[in-house]
Write an enzyme that holds these catalytic residues in place. Structure first.
Site, PDB file in Angstrom:
ATOM      1  N   TYR A  45       0.813  -1.227   0.000  1.00 43.46           N
ATOM      2  CA  TYR A  45       0.000   0.000   0.000  1.00 43.46           C
ATOM      3  C   TYR A  45       0.839   1.266   0.000  1.00 43.46           C
ATOM      4  O   TYR A  45       0.295   2.362  -0.043  1.00 43.46           O
ATOM      5  CB  TYR A  45      -0.914   0.031   1.229  1.00 43.46           C
ATOM      6  CG  TYR A  45      -2.078  -0.897   1.109  1.00 43.46           C
ATOM      7  CD1 TYR A  45      -1.868  -2.269   1.104  1.00 43.46           C
ATOM      8  CD2 TYR A  45      -3.370  -0.423   0.996  1.00 43.46           C
ATOM      9  CE1 TYR A  45      -2.922  -3.140   0.983  1.00 43.46           C
ATOM     10  CE2 TYR A  45      -4.431  -1.287   0.879  1.00 43.46           C
ATOM     11  CZ  TYR A  45      -4.199  -2.644   0.866  1.00 43.46           C
ATOM     12  OH  TYR A  45      -5.250  -3.503   0.750  1.00 43.46           O
ATOM     13  N   LYS A  99       2.942 -13.993   6.130  1.00 40.99           N
ATOM     14  CA  LYS A  99       3.180 -14.990   5.075  1.00 40.99           C
ATOM     15  C   LYS A  99       4.692 -15.150   4.944  1.00 40.99           C
ATOM     16  O   LYS A  99       5.278 -15.082   3.856  1.00 40.99           O
ATOM     17  CB  LYS A  99       2.519 -14.464   3.787  1.00 40.99           C
ATOM     18  CG  LYS A  99       2.451 -15.441   2.668  1.00 40.99           C
ATOM     19  CD  LYS A  99       1.447 -16.547   2.863  1.00 40.99           C
ATOM     20  CE  LYS A  99       1.593 -17.584   1.777  1.00 40.99           C
ATOM     21  NZ  LYS A  99       1.116 -18.915   2.138  1.00 40.99           N
TER      22      LYS A  99
END
Ligand code: NAP
Length: 411
Positions: A152, A219
């Site tokens: 982002y 992750k």
């Protein structure tokens, strides 16, 4: 009654909230004015029910989005950002993202310009709200999503652009990394300092609210130096900040036979895809979740859907200097001016804001009365179409019904 005045912040981050704090609000675009009117009515009534004449919010309108553009020619005037900094706490309705006007998103701009680095989304079931889960009441979590970096950060180049070509050439010649010539490229920065301040906020929340665990969602099995590092730095932040109050899950098993010592908050980490399964299958095992930006975006909406309340999910964007509480849905432009949509998201964000001010009694009244109104079956169209036997009411009528319920929830 004391004169209205500003909220101030102490050096340790706690707030001084006067009895008549001035709080700026952004009404929002599209259905924003409708939901703002209902939310203001509910918040004012709850403060009055909790504290009588002693406390009252002095609302101060500030502008962003279409209303700001009409008045000033700017979508997000500097004066608006200055007002949020000056008054420390603000609340906003949804804002239109101006398409093709050089602004990626007004909401993202507000978060980045005010360094509101924690997007906080509590997820709790409200009885009688239709949910796809068999036991939605088992879900009671707060997601702390990092708000300023990850993909982002907006560092990306279109396929075929000069910048993308330059970077592809650099990667090939100096790093021996081959990227297809026709690739668009985005960067994913995740930094130690920004991770630690986010996780610190999540741990403080867990300590202050007696939560059993903080889960670091990542992750890191694939993206080791960004998502994996998020997890490592998260453990580090908990150890440094609350060595006496927190314990890692590994230590619980290695030193305590799998039983958490009394009074300790367990810090654990979970791989993102696995956590999505777990919040469906064993939601009671998760309490506070701290996560990088993109995982957090997906998880917050998925969890809100699990409790059936996508249109009623509250949220806040919080930084060290100031905080903005907001409706988490968009402007729903097709219903603008129809007094139709559900004001629940903004109302519950208002309750979060009251907790943040230390006005917990008023916050509880808002939450309990909204739940009572839903249970009474007088609800806006979005809920009415899912709850058999309910009566559809307008946005303003739903607000009034919540206010009516205040007498009963106060006993
Ligand atoms: P949206 O405004 O959230 O609306 C999508 C659908 O969600 C609506 O058509 C409606 O569904 C339902 N919905 C949204 N708010 C509701 C409410 N309060 N009560 C009941 N139902 C509600 O999403 P969008 O159409 O994608 O976006 C419209 C504009 O909002 C865009 O300019 C977007 O950039 C902006 N946006 C702003 C924010 C923000 O300010 N935080 C967030 C997201 C989007 P039904 O049609 O099924 O009734």
């Amino acid at each position: 009654m004391e004169k209205q005045s500003k909220i101030t912040r102490n050096s340790n981050g706690t707030l001084n909230t006067p009895d008549q704090p001035e709080i700026p609000f952004i009404e929002g675009d599209g259905t924003g004015p409708d939901i703002w009117k209902a939310a203001k009515m509910v918040m004012d009534a709850a403060v009055s029910a909790a504290y009588g004449d002693r406390r009252k919010i002095a609302w101060r309108e500030i502008y962003a989005g279409e209303k700001a553009f009409e008045k000033t020619g700017e979508w997000l005037p500097e004066a608006t950002l200055d007002a949020v900094r000056e008054y420390v706490v603000a609340i906003k309705g949804p804002l239109t993202t101006p398409v093709g006007k050089g602004i990626r998103s007004l909401n993202v701009s507000i978060r980045q310009k005010l360094d509101l680095y924690a997007c906080v989304r509590p997820v709790r079931y409200i009885e009688a709200v239709p949910s796809p889960m068999k036991h939605p009441e088992k879900i009671n979590m707060v997601v702390f999503r990092e708000n300023t970096e990850d993909v982002y950060a907006g560092i990306e180049w279109r396929a075929g652009s000069g910048e993308a070509a330059k970077l592809i050439k650099f990667l090939k010649e100096t790093m021996n990394v081959v990227v297809p010539d026709d690739a668009g490229i985005g960067l994913k920065p995740i930094s130690k300092a920004n991770t630690k301040r986010l996780v610190a906020r999540a741990v403080v929340h867990a300590v202050q609210n007696g939560c059993s665990s903080v889960t670091l969602m990542h992750k890191g099995n694939i993206m080791k130096f960004t998502e994996g590092a998020f997890s490592e730095w998260g453990y580090e932040a908990a150890r440094e900040l609350f060595p006496d109050k927190t314990i890692s899950e590994a230590e619980v098993y290695e030193k305590h036979g799998g039983v958490t010592p009394e009074g300790k908050i367990v810090i654990k980490d979970r791989i993102a895809d696995m956590l999505f399964q777990q919040v469906l299958l064993r939601p009671e095992e998760y309490s506070v979740i701290a996560t990088p930006n993109l995982n957090g975006d997906y998880l917050s909406d998925a969890l809100a859907a699990q409790v059936g309340g996508l249109g009623m999910a509250p949220g806040a964007n919080i930084g060290d200097e100031c905080a903005v509480f907001e409706a988490t849905h968009g402007t729903a432009p097709k219903y603008a001016g129809m007094d139709k949509v559900n004001p629940g998201s903004l109302i519950l964000s208002g309750a979060m804001m009251m907790d943040y001010l230390g006005w917990n009694e008023a916050a509880e009244i808002v939450r309990d009365s909204l739940a009572a109104a839903v249970k009474a079956g007088k609800v806006t169209y979005d809920l009415a179409r899912q709850i058999a036997g309910s009566t559809e009411v307008k946005c303003s009528e739903f607000g009034r019904e919540i206010v009516n319920q205040m007498k009963s929830v106060r006993g």
